[in-house]
Design an enzyme around this catalytic site. Structure first.
Site, PDB file in Angstrom:
ATOM      1  N   GLU A 265       0.893  -1.252   0.041  1.00  0.00           N
ATOM      2  CA  GLU A 265       0.026  -0.003   0.051  1.00  0.00           C
ATOM      3  C   GLU A 265       0.910   1.320  -0.014  1.00  0.00           C
ATOM      4  O   GLU A 265       1.300   1.692   1.026  1.00  0.00           O
ATOM      5  CB  GLU A 265      -0.868  -0.015   1.303  1.00  0.00           C
ATOM      6  N   CYS A 299      -2.643   9.399   2.388  1.00  0.00           N
ATOM      7  CA  CYS A 299      -2.120   8.637   1.063  1.00  0.00           C
ATOM      8  C   CYS A 299      -3.011   9.120  -0.056  1.00  0.00           C
ATOM      9  O   CYS A 299      -2.720   9.008  -1.172  1.00  0.00           O
ATOM     10  CB  CYS A 299      -2.146   7.122   1.197  1.00  0.00           C
TER      11      CYS A 299
HETATM   12  P1  NAD Z   1       8.213   5.127   4.825  1.00  0.00           P
HETATM   13  O1  NAD Z   1       8.308   4.263   3.747  1.00  0.00           O
HETATM   14  O2  NAD Z   1       9.401   6.111   5.121  1.00  0.00           O
HETATM   15  O3  NAD Z   1       8.131   4.044   5.900  1.00  0.00           O
HETATM   16  C1  NAD Z   1       7.149   3.163   6.412  1.00  0.00           C
HETATM   17  C2  NAD Z   1       7.561   1.865   6.997  1.00  0.00           C
HETATM   18  O4  NAD Z   1       8.547   1.169   6.574  1.00  0.00           O
HETATM   19  C3  NAD Z   1       8.125   2.352   8.275  1.00  0.00           C
HETATM   20  O5  NAD Z   1       7.693   1.606   9.579  1.00  0.00           O
HETATM   21  C4  NAD Z   1       9.792   2.468   8.250  1.00  0.00           C
HETATM   22  O6  NAD Z   1      10.388   2.125   9.465  1.00  0.00           O
HETATM   23  C5  NAD Z   1       9.903   1.114   7.448  1.00  0.00           C
HETATM   24  N1  NAD Z   1      10.957   1.046   6.629  1.00  0.00           N
HETATM   25  C6  NAD Z   1      11.810   1.988   6.247  1.00  0.00           C
HETATM   26  N2  NAD Z   1      12.742   1.392   5.387  1.00  0.00           N
HETATM   27  C7  NAD Z   1      12.517  -0.043   5.364  1.00  0.00           C
HETATM   28  C8  NAD Z   1      13.230  -0.877   4.923  1.00  0.00           C
HETATM   29  N3  NAD Z   1      14.431  -0.875   4.136  1.00  0.00           N
HETATM   30  N4  NAD Z   1      12.829  -2.200   4.960  1.00  0.00           N
HETATM   31  C9  NAD Z   1      11.471  -2.646   5.655  1.00  0.00           C
HETATM   32  N5  NAD Z   1      11.040  -1.578   6.235  1.00  0.00           N
HETATM   33  C10 NAD Z   1      11.374  -0.301   6.197  1.00  0.00           C
HETATM   34  O7  NAD Z   1       6.719   5.729   4.717  1.00  0.00           O
HETATM   35  P2  NAD Z   1       6.244   6.927   5.861  1.00  0.00           P
HETATM   36  O8  NAD Z   1       7.083   8.168   5.426  1.00  0.00           O
HETATM   37  O9  NAD Z   1       6.300   6.500   7.249  1.00  0.00           O
HETATM   38  O10 NAD Z   1       4.645   7.137   5.392  1.00  0.00           O
HETATM   39  C11 NAD Z   1       4.316   7.866   4.189  1.00  0.00           C
HETATM   40  C12 NAD Z   1       4.213   7.115   3.048  1.00  0.00           C
HETATM   41  O11 NAD Z   1       3.175   6.059   3.220  1.00  0.00           O
HETATM   42  C13 NAD Z   1       3.414   7.928   1.975  1.00  0.00           C
HETATM   43  O12 NAD Z   1       3.880   7.780   0.712  1.00  0.00           O
HETATM   44  C14 NAD Z   1       2.112   7.471   1.962  1.00  0.00           C
HETATM   45  O13 NAD Z   1       1.414   7.578   0.548  1.00  0.00           O
HETATM   46  C15 NAD Z   1       2.218   5.973   2.174  1.00  0.00           C
HETATM   47  N6  NAD Z   1       0.939   5.488   2.562  1.00  0.00           N
HETATM   48  C16 NAD Z   1       0.187   4.604   1.907  1.00  0.00           C
HETATM   49  C17 NAD Z   1      -1.042   4.279   2.401  1.00  0.00           C
HETATM   50  C18 NAD Z   1      -1.647   3.399   1.229  1.00  0.00           C
HETATM   51  O14 NAD Z   1      -2.682   2.952   1.898  1.00  0.00           O
HETATM   52  N7  NAD Z   1      -1.646   3.456   0.096  1.00  0.00           N
HETATM   53  C19 NAD Z   1      -1.329   4.545   3.682  1.00  0.00           C
HETATM   54  C20 NAD Z   1      -0.643   5.378   4.521  1.00  0.00           C
HETATM   55  C21 NAD Z   1       0.539   5.723   3.789  1.00  0.00           C
END
Ligand code: NAD
Length: 516
Positions: A265, A299
């Site tokens: 997502e 998002c």
């Molecule tokens: P992010 O990608 O920075 O982090 C998401 C998660 O991944 C965190 O828990 C982080 O610690 C973890 N993470 C980071 N690097 C990793 C790796 N290499 N391996 C595994 N895990 C890792 O996202 P964010 O800044 O927390 O959230 C914002 C983003 O999320 C926006 O792009 C938003 O659109 C998206 N989002 C999408 C939805 C959806 O349903 N499509 C919903 C909410 C947020």
């Protein structure tokens, strides 16, 4: 700690006497790096959390698998009853949990509480589902045979979540995963650890009351390394990842390389299209909420607005008036509509994007500045929601094609619906989209084969604010994942096709003859 924060934390029994343990696998622990949780509205540090060490992640994964081996044999309706109790636990602390989301994530109170309500709603849904996760009986071509498709529990589900929905995203996954008979291990965002600890405490108590292993709903707080360890583990059948396209690409590839299952997502780049026949008294506030709600950090936030030439100037005049009425403030106060950005980095991203807009000669109609507020909000991350008209309408340009996770709305003017649908579909992401019209011919085109290619295709409803009943997710670089309602549950089970021969013969399918 300010009284504003300490009241909320103590209402949820979060004690700040010492560093808080951020790992749960049946017992609370945490001996990894310390992370600080801070309040985006004031900048004050709320708590220090002890995250999972590498050894603790492995131990939690092992306990989760053990818990699954037990839990998979608990009948589904009994699992549903456990969810009902989780629902009651959440409902009894709905306001307090909502306030904690506001305190730690920064979204305004009604949205914080709304997120907890979403978890409650999906528990209700999953309770019903626990008696309806039906398989199928399929007609066999062979006499005296039946074919069944049987859903069984899948295994361990790893949930990695983003900062902006620190409750609801986990709720969607936990509720379906638990109903399906799986054990779940949660790696929340490193910037919202307190919320994940408060939620896990409530669930842990329910599991305890039912003599079930706590590791059915385990928690490992931490950053990238903790996430990587969960994603790599061959003990995790399904990774449900919510976050950015950048990280989702890495996570997706890692899971595929070990032949695991994933639900992705990822980012959105959502457009609203306003036709000349639209009811502007609905469309203007709809776009306003879509673009400015959660300070543009959903998002599904509206990031692109396409206006038909006939109504463009009227629409923008009305929208600017609403933007002008916005006042930033304490997100805990009930009348505040504009809370802070989640982090300093997000403020920088906003500022850099506004500079880029200026450098490409975009018209900035509203906003474009960072607020400086009086104490205690002088350390907060408040920015002015922005409306901009870039000169170019080439959707391949960076300003249109990338998701900027900040309240910036880019506007373009179109001549006919086909052009606007073309723009809607011309970006890599495919999460949400909305059309404002009263003409059913437009509606038919929009939701049909030549219409929007997003996972969410709304009419006279904004891009954000989905209910749990339908499956939620996006296409293309948003990752094709689906969560919550619809038939999303079927991803959390392992399907078997079972051919059962109850005849005295053993014929082969397709009439194949293997006798000599
Ligand atoms: P992010 O990608 O920075 O982090 C998401 C998660 O991944 C965190 O828990 C982080 O610690 C973890 N993470 C980071 N690097 C990793 C790796 N290499 N391996 C595994 N895990 C890792 O996202 P964010 O800044 O927390 O959230 C914002 C983003 O999320 C926006 O792009 C938003 O659109 C998206 N989002 C999408 C939805 C959806 O349903 N499509 C919903 C909410 C947020």
């Amino acid at each position: 700690l300010s009284s504003r924060a300490s009241g909320i934390l103590s209402a949820l029994n979060i004690s700040l006497d010492k560093d808080i343990e951020g790992v749960y696998d049946g017992e609370w622990k945490g001996s990894g790096d310390i992370i600080e949780s801070s309040c985006p509205a004031t900048g004050e540090v709320l708590a220090r959390v002890k995250t999972a060490s590498p050894a603790e992640v492995l131990e939690a994964l092992a306990k989760t698998r053990e818990a699954y081996l037990h839990f998979r044999n608990v009948p589904a309706p009994r699992r549903g009853e456990v969810l009902r109790q989780i629902r009651e636990g959440l409902a009894s602390k709905r306001e307090e949990l909502g306030a904690l989301v506001t305190l730690e994530m920064g979204k305004i109170r009604t949205e914080g509480v709304g997120e907890v309500q979403e978890f409650i709603d999906i528990c209700d849904y999953a309770l019903g589902l626990s008696r309806m996760m039906n398989g199928r009986v399929i007609a066999s071509e062979r006499p005296g045979h039946s074919i069944l498709e049987v859903p069984n529990p899948l295994g361990v589900v790893g949930v990695l979540s983003a900062f902006n929905f620190p409750v609801a995203v986990y709720g969607w996954n936990l509720a379906l995963s638990l109903t399906a008979g799986n054990a779940t291990i949660w790696k929340p965002s490193p910037t919202t650890p307190l919320t994940s600890i408060a939620i896990t405490s409530i669930i842990a108590q329910v599991l305890k009351n039912n003599n079930l292993p706590g590791a059915i709903a385990g928690l490992v707080t931490g950053g990238q390394q903790v996430g990587e360890a969960v994603v790599r583990s061959t003990d995790v059948e399904l990774i449900s990842f919510t976050g950015s396209e950048r990280v989702g690409r890495i996570v997706g590839q890692t899971v595929v390389s070990r032949f695991g299952k994933s639900i992705l997502e990822l980012g959105g780049n959502n457009a609203s299209i306003v036709m000349p026949d639209a009811d502007l008294s609905l469309a203007v506030p709809g776009v306003f909420f879509g673009a400015v709600g959660t300070a543009g950090q959903r998002c599904t936030s509206t990031r692109r607005l396409f206006l038909h030439r006939q109504i463009a100037s009227d629409f923008l005049e009305r929208l600017q008036k609403l933007y002008g009425s916005l006042k930033p403030g304490d997100p805990l106060e009930h009348n505040t509509l504009l809370g802070p950005m989640h982090t300093r980095e997000a403020v920088n991203l906003y500022a850099n994007t506004v500079s880029h807009l200026r450098s490409i000669d975009a018209d900035i109609l509203s906003g474009g500045e960072i607020y400086s507020l009086p104490s205690p909000f002088d350390g907060g991350n408040f920015v002015r929601p922005t409306i901009a008209i870039p000169k170019s309408v080439n959707m391949k340009d960076r300003i249109w094609s990338t998701e900027t996770f900040a309240p910036i709305l880019n506007v373009a003017v179109f001549e006919d619906l086909e052009e606007a649908i073309g723009w809607n579909n011309a970006v890599p992401q495919g999460l949400s989209s909305s059309l404002w019209t009263r003409d059913m011919r437009n509606l038919g085109k929009w939701i049909g084969p030549s219409g929007s290619d997003a996972g969410i295709v709304n009419v006279n409803a904004g891009t954000s604010g989905a209910e749990i009943g339908a499956s939620f997710g996006g296409n293309k670089s948003t990752g094709w994942g689906r969560e919550a309602g619809g038939d999303s549950w079927s991803q959390y089970v392992r399907w078997s096709a079972c051919t059962i021969n109850f005849s005295n013969e053993a014929p082969l399918a397709q009439g194949v003859n293997f006798n000599n």
